[in-house]
Design an enzyme around this catalytic site. Structure first.
Site, PDB file in Angstrom:
ATOM      1  N   GLU A  75     -20.743 -29.298  19.473  1.00 31.77           N
ATOM      2  CA  GLU A  75     -22.264 -28.467  19.716  1.00 31.77           C
ATOM      3  C   GLU A  75     -22.025 -27.210  18.201  1.00 31.77           C
ATOM      4  O   GLU A  75     -22.266 -26.377  19.213  1.00 31.77           O
ATOM      5  CB  GLU A  75     -22.564 -27.828  21.323  1.00 31.77           C
ATOM      6  CG  GLU A  75     -22.698 -29.191  22.122  1.00 31.77           C
ATOM      7  CD  GLU A  75     -23.251 -29.478  23.515  1.00 31.77           C
ATOM      8  OE1 GLU A  75     -23.626 -28.088  24.077  1.00 31.77           O
ATOM      9  OE2 GLU A  75     -23.213 -30.131  24.104  1.00 31.77           O
ATOM     10  N   GLU A 132     -20.682 -37.508  25.331  1.00 31.72           N
ATOM     11  CA  GLU A 132     -21.034 -36.275  26.535  1.00 31.72           C
ATOM     12  C   GLU A 132     -22.276 -37.212  27.413  1.00 31.72           C
ATOM     13  O   GLU A 132     -23.373 -37.072  26.629  1.00 31.72           O
ATOM     14  CB  GLU A 132     -21.382 -34.281  26.955  1.00 31.72           C
ATOM     15  CG  GLU A 132     -19.898 -33.861  25.957  1.00 31.72           C
ATOM     16  CD  GLU A 132     -20.136 -32.342  25.902  1.00 31.72           C
ATOM     17  OE1 GLU A 132     -20.955 -32.250  26.673  1.00 31.72           O
ATOM     18  OE2 GLU A 132     -19.453 -32.285  24.983  1.00 31.72           O
TER      19      GLU A 132
HETATM   20  O1  AHR Z   1     -19.526 -30.812  29.939  1.00 35.18           O
HETATM   21  C1  AHR Z   1     -20.032 -29.331  29.834  1.00 35.18           C
HETATM   22  C2  AHR Z   1     -20.713 -28.622  28.731  1.00 35.18           C
HETATM   23  O2  AHR Z   1     -21.813 -29.011  27.758  1.00 35.18           O
HETATM   24  C3  AHR Z   1     -19.506 -28.753  27.321  1.00 35.18           C
HETATM   25  O3  AHR Z   1     -19.177 -27.684  27.474  1.00 35.18           O
HETATM   26  C4  AHR Z   1     -21.065 -28.366  25.782  1.00 35.18           C
HETATM   27  O4  AHR Z   1     -20.401 -29.213  25.254  1.00 35.18           O
HETATM   28  C5  AHR Z   1     -21.843 -29.402  26.940  1.00 35.18           C
HETATM   29  O5  AHR Z   1     -23.564 -28.043  26.067  1.00 35.18           O
END
Ligand code: AHR
Length: 551
Positions: free
Chosen positions: A214, A350
């Site tokens: 991110e 994710e």
């Molecule tokens: O999964 C939790 C958080 O969500 C992670 O650390 C981040 O990459 C995302 O914003």
């Protein structure tokens, strides 16, 4: 508040709380439908890696969830929770991402190697979101679980490691050194000797490396162009030691951040069109969190409750999950502008629902939530979406494996349970490595009332894959009330026999807990074959897998 602000705050302070609502279910009516699987329209091979996982050093994920320590009363294998290992072996996990997430861009891998009693304690990135009384290990990383322990965990569950490097805080040199520690041949380097001293003479051969996380937010707050320059610097002439290229994953967009995808690739190809060959994948993060029915985009106000929800909330979450397909197609189109031959894959590392706090089985565990049947249907829907795009999606990692967000497992001390999401992964594992086939679902849409207006959602969706003579069909019926009876027409083959595995419940809130570990789990059912076409009744609110043997 937006997601990046939440993360900033969670890293610096605590977070707030919640609401509740429930709705009854009316009389059911069976809906007729038809599914057609087209044998001579293969869509590509389903990468096993789309069934991957994500384990961040965040609250109870590592310390308590995975790592209990060698001297724990909790049964363990060299410190790693044994029940987790046993359960994971049932789902054939292909790949696990570690150590973050946002944590990755604060992590120094050197802290987590060498003799355990000399490893430093460091403030965890997520420290600010921990409640008073949280375990020390959640606030101050003891570094007891580092690279060696993670690779050992991967070996126990027979998965590949996928390491996420710190681009915000460490240098490209240190990134290269982490690769050297993991992959340089036995006896070749000082770092290989250090690895051997920890009991690992042979290289780990880590193929997949995330280059930051991110990077538009917690990973450095870069513009896409700035990040592209950093990406090039980090990956240029990085050593491999594997006799083949490493697979680097670039930090990608959140949701529909087309500008990130475009800006990043525009800058990458400014150095030459073939620069795209240095990128295995572009990460896409997509969380389904906004259950406000279009009322707000505020990250805190828009979130729903994990366990107290009504029928509209049920559809709202699935509606959010369904957006994944358009994100995959949309980013793929943008990627094609710069990479027409599509060397770069999408790495959805994710994904999952993200609810407001309050449902944690272990009070105090940050971003832990209690998955229900709704999350199982959501997860089946997402995995089916990936299956339908085998040419585009190279890796998928559910966020996260244990004690966090869309967990497959929940654990605390000696207590453990498999969530409905974990059961979905067990059901869908059969798709790994299969040939995805075009599959058409003709089922009437569901109509329901959403804030005084009629809303609709599709009636049945899924995916199919072929494995020699075995055909796997998975599907979710999102209708909270009505089953769908569908004839399954296989164009170009005949089904000899088959069986079904079904997960459903009369309660859409059904979930497993430490006290009720098997409140919901899949059961097997026969598959009826009428005039060589299977017919199956997909129960309301269900996830279904059909395993068919072809003649
Ligand atoms: O999964 C939790 C958080 O969500 C992670 O650390 C981040 O990459 C995302 O914003």
């Amino acid at each position: 508040m937006r997601r990046r602000e939440f993360i900033r705050n969670a890293a610096a302070a605590g977070t707030g709380l919640l609401v509740f609502r429930l709705a009854p279910r009316g009389l059911a009516q069976t809906v007729a439908g038809r599914i057609e699987i087209v044998m001579d329209e293969p869509l590509g091979t389903i990468s096993p890696n789309i069934y991957g996982h994500f384990t961040e050093n965040l609250s109870g994920v590592i310390y308590d969830g995975i790592w209990v320590g060698e001297n724990s009363k909790v049964p363990n294998v060299g410190g790693i929770r044994k029940e987790l290992v046993d359960e994971m072996r049932k789902i054939s996990p292909p790949i696990v991402r570690f150590p973050g997430g946002c944590f990755a861009d604060s992590y120094d891998w050197r802290d987590g190697i060498g003799p355990v009693d000399t490893r430093p304690r460091r403030t965890n990135f997520w420290n600010g979101g921990e409640k008073a009384g949280a375990p020390d290990a959640h606030r101050y990383d003891p570094n007891r679980f580092g690279t060696n322990e993670f690779v050992q965990f991967c070996r126990l569950i027979r998965a590949q490691p996928y390491l996420a490097a710190n681009l915000r805080g460490l240098s490209a040199q240190e990134f290269n050194r982490w690769i050297e520690y993991c992959n340089s041949p036995a006896g070749s380097t000082t770092l290989a000797d250090q690895r051997a001293a920890a009991g690992f003479k042979d290289p780990y051969n880590v193929q997949y490396w995330g280059v930051g996380n991110e990077s538009w937010g917690c990973g450095g707050n870069f513009t896409p162009q700035e990040y592209a320059v950093e990406y090039r610097r980090f990956t240029a002439w990085a050593p491999s030691y594997r006799g083949g290229d490493l697979s680097f994953v670039a930090s990608g967009p959140s949701d529909d951040g087309w500008n990130w995808t475009r800006g990043f690739l525009e800058e990458i190809v400014r150095k030459g069109k073939d620069q795209v060959r240095g990128i295995y994948g572009l990460a896409l993060h997509y969380y389904s969190w906004n259950l406000s029915r279009g009322k707000t985009n505020d990250w805190e106000k828009g979130k729903g409750d994990a366990v107290n929800f009504d029928v509209v909330d049920w559809y709202e979450l699935l509606r959010q999950g369904d957006v994944m397909e358009s994100l995959i197609k949309g980013h793929w189109l943008v990627m094609g502008e710069f990479d027409p031959e599509h060397h770069i894959k999408l790495v959805v590392d994710e994904w999952g629902p993200w609810y407001k706090p309050g449902s944690e089985l272990t009070p105090g565990d940050q971003i832990e939530q209690l998955p229900t049947l709704r999350d199982a249907v959501f997860s089946g829907l997402t995995l089916d979406t990936f299956n339908r795009h085998p040419d585009k999606v190279g890796i998928g990692c559910c966020a996260q494996l244990i004690n966090c967000l869309n967990s497959l497992y929940l654990a605390h001390e000696d207590r453990f349970c498999v969530t409905p999401v974990g059961h979905v992964f067990a059901m869908y594992a059969a798709h790994q490595g299969g040939t995805s086939l075009r599959t058409e679902f003709s089922v009437p849409s569901i109509q329901y009332e959403r804030d005084g207006q009629t809303a609709s959602f599709w009636g049945l969706q899924g995916s199919a894959s072929l494995h020699e003579k075995q055909l796997i069909l998975t599907a979710v019926n999102p209708d909270v009330k009505n089953p769908v009876e569908a004839q399954i027409v296989i164009r170009g083959a005949r089904v000899k026999s088959g069986s079904a595995s079904v997960m459903t419940s009369s309660d859409i809130h059904a979930r497993n807990t430490f006290d009720q570990r098997t409140a919901i789990s899949p059961s097997t059912a026969p598959l009826e074959i009428k005039e060589s076409a299977p017919v199956f009744r997909f129960p309301a609110a269900s996830v279904v897998k059909l395993t068919m043997t072809l003649a």
